[in-house]
Design a protein around this motif. Sequence first.
Motif, PDB file in Angstrom:
ATOM      1  N   LEU A   1       3.045   3.819   4.022  1.00 17.81           N
ATOM      2  CA  LEU A   1       2.472   2.795   3.709  1.00 17.81           C
ATOM      3  C   LEU A   1       1.012   2.732   4.273  1.00 17.81           C
ATOM      4  CD1 LEU A   1       5.239   0.152   4.751  1.00 17.81           C
ATOM      5  CD2 LEU A   1       4.490   0.964   2.480  1.00 17.81           C
ATOM      6  N   GLY A   2      -0.067   2.908   3.516  1.00 15.07           N
ATOM      7  CA  GLY A   2      -1.476   3.041   3.924  1.00 15.07           C
ATOM      8  C   GLY A   2      -1.498   4.136   4.728  1.00 15.07           C
ATOM      9  N   GLY A   3      -0.976   5.298   4.704  1.00 14.16           N
ATOM     10  CA  GLY A   3      -1.331   6.324   5.486  1.00 14.16           C
ATOM     11  C   GLY A   3      -0.388   6.465   6.730  1.00 14.16           C
TER      12      GLY A   3
ATOM     13  N   PRO B   1       0.826  -1.193   0.076  1.00 17.49           N
ATOM     14  CA  PRO B   1      -0.088   0.084   0.037  1.00 17.49           C
ATOM     15  C   PRO B   1       0.955   1.483   0.185  1.00 17.49           C
ATOM     16  CG  PRO B   1       0.320  -0.840   2.347  1.00 17.49           C
ATOM     17  CD  PRO B   1       0.641  -1.763   1.206  1.00 17.49           C
ATOM     18  N   LEU B   2       1.593   1.405  -1.052  1.00 16.94           N
ATOM     19  CA  LEU B   2       2.632   2.395  -0.891  1.00 16.94           C
ATOM     20  C   LEU B   2       2.065   3.845  -1.545  1.00 16.94           C
ATOM     21  CD1 LEU B   2       5.719   3.536  -0.957  1.00 16.94           C
ATOM     22  CD2 LEU B   2       5.678   2.975  -3.322  1.00 16.94           C
ATOM     23  N   GLU B   3       2.007   4.874  -0.805  1.00 17.76           N
ATOM     24  CA  GLU B   3       1.414   6.047  -1.079  1.00 17.76           C
ATOM     25  C   GLU B   3       2.360   7.434  -1.172  1.00 17.76           C
ATOM     26  OE1 GLU B   3      -1.831   6.817   1.721  1.00 17.76           O
ATOM     27  OE2 GLU B   3      -2.681   4.793   1.344  1.00 17.76           O
ATOM     28  N   PRO B   4       1.983   8.355  -1.636  1.00 19.67           N
ATOM     29  CA  PRO B   4       3.000   9.529  -1.843  1.00 19.67           C
ATOM     30  C   PRO B   4       3.304   9.865  -0.411  1.00 19.67           C
ATOM     31  CG  PRO B   4       1.650   9.714  -3.568  1.00 19.67           C
ATOM     32  CD  PRO B   4       0.922   8.631  -2.669  1.00 19.67           C
ATOM     33  N   VAL B   5       4.318  10.613  -0.176  1.00 21.66           N
ATOM     34  CA  VAL B   5       4.796  11.268   1.185  1.00 21.66           C
ATOM     35  C   VAL B   5       5.552  12.458   0.797  1.00 21.66           C
ATOM     36  CG1 VAL B   5       6.951   9.746   1.571  1.00 21.66           C
ATOM     37  CG2 VAL B   5       5.908  11.150   3.357  1.00 21.66           C
ATOM     38  N   MET B   6       5.196  13.754   1.266  1.00 26.13           N
ATOM     39  CA  MET B   6       5.914  14.853   0.888  1.00 26.13           C
ATOM     40  C   MET B   6       6.182  15.232  -0.569  1.00 26.13           C
ATOM     41  SD  MET B   6       8.429  15.340   3.788  1.00 26.13           S
ATOM     42  CE  MET B   6       9.289  14.256   3.345  1.00 26.13           C
TER      43      MET B   6
END
Length: 313
Positions: free
Chosen positions: A299-301, A237-242
């Motif tokens: 990962l998933g928030g 569950p890879l999501e963007p960060v910054m």
Amino acid sequence: MSLPPVPAAAAASPFLTRQFWLITAGAIAIFAGLRLLPTGTNLSHMDFRVDPRAGNAIEFCDPLNPQFIPVTAARSPVTLAIRSEAAPVAGREVRAVVTLKTGSGKPVEPADLLVTHTRRLHLLLVDPTLTDYQHVHPDPSGRPGEWRFAFTPRAAGTYRIFGDFTPAATGRGLYSSVDLEIAAGATAVAAGDAALGERVERDGFTYTLTSQPRPARANQPIDLQFAIARADGAAVPLEPVMGAFAHLVAFDEVRSGFAHLHPAEADLTRPPDARRPVLNFKLTIPRAGRYIVWAQINLGGTETFVPFALRVE
């Protein structure tokens, strides 16, 4: 500001007179409000320059050519100072204020910095053993040049705090650093990974960081490949960060500086493979030695930090 004369027609009618003065008062209020709005930076390009006669100094950094920046070994055109509300202790939340000023003593305020990777000011905090790394984003305190933040140190010792920011007057990245002493706490604090390599297994995920060429060489471009997989083979569950799919930060063992890297896969509308996402980075390191590379992912928030060891020969 002088008020306009009342028109003759308005003077003949109380209703028109009242309407005239209401419109005038509204215009004055709008004018005053616009005067109070920020008009951008008051600092110029030269406010972020160091006199070349002063010796070694940090130059503006090119984001397209990521390199290790020797922050403590060079003079920065911006000074970074820190104070905490109470004596900092490991395992307890520390509330602190950092103050940014140019070499001439001018405060660096929000309007003086560009938003880069969703924030105006990034602070990178790392303990003496490089086993506790944290990335925080201070908020303006309302006082010129002051920015507030909070963090919970996991270890005792002298934490080094690197500031990463981009002046609006230059559009190029700059850095500075300051130290904060952390006292030992009464209770044990969880330590970071003791033995580091290029593979980390944690909470059902396997993280790898490989380099090319092998071995990595000083003063030569290094290609880093960061990959994630789940033990059960399910999607990651890879999501963007910054504003990126991941960030890598490399520190040397004496914490003389760092390199802040972003993946070549910059298009957030085209995420990497869901079952085994792979991201590619480039880095140039000037000196041989052992470096700790921290990966920051979402990962998933949930933000996750994973450390790796990188040997440069």
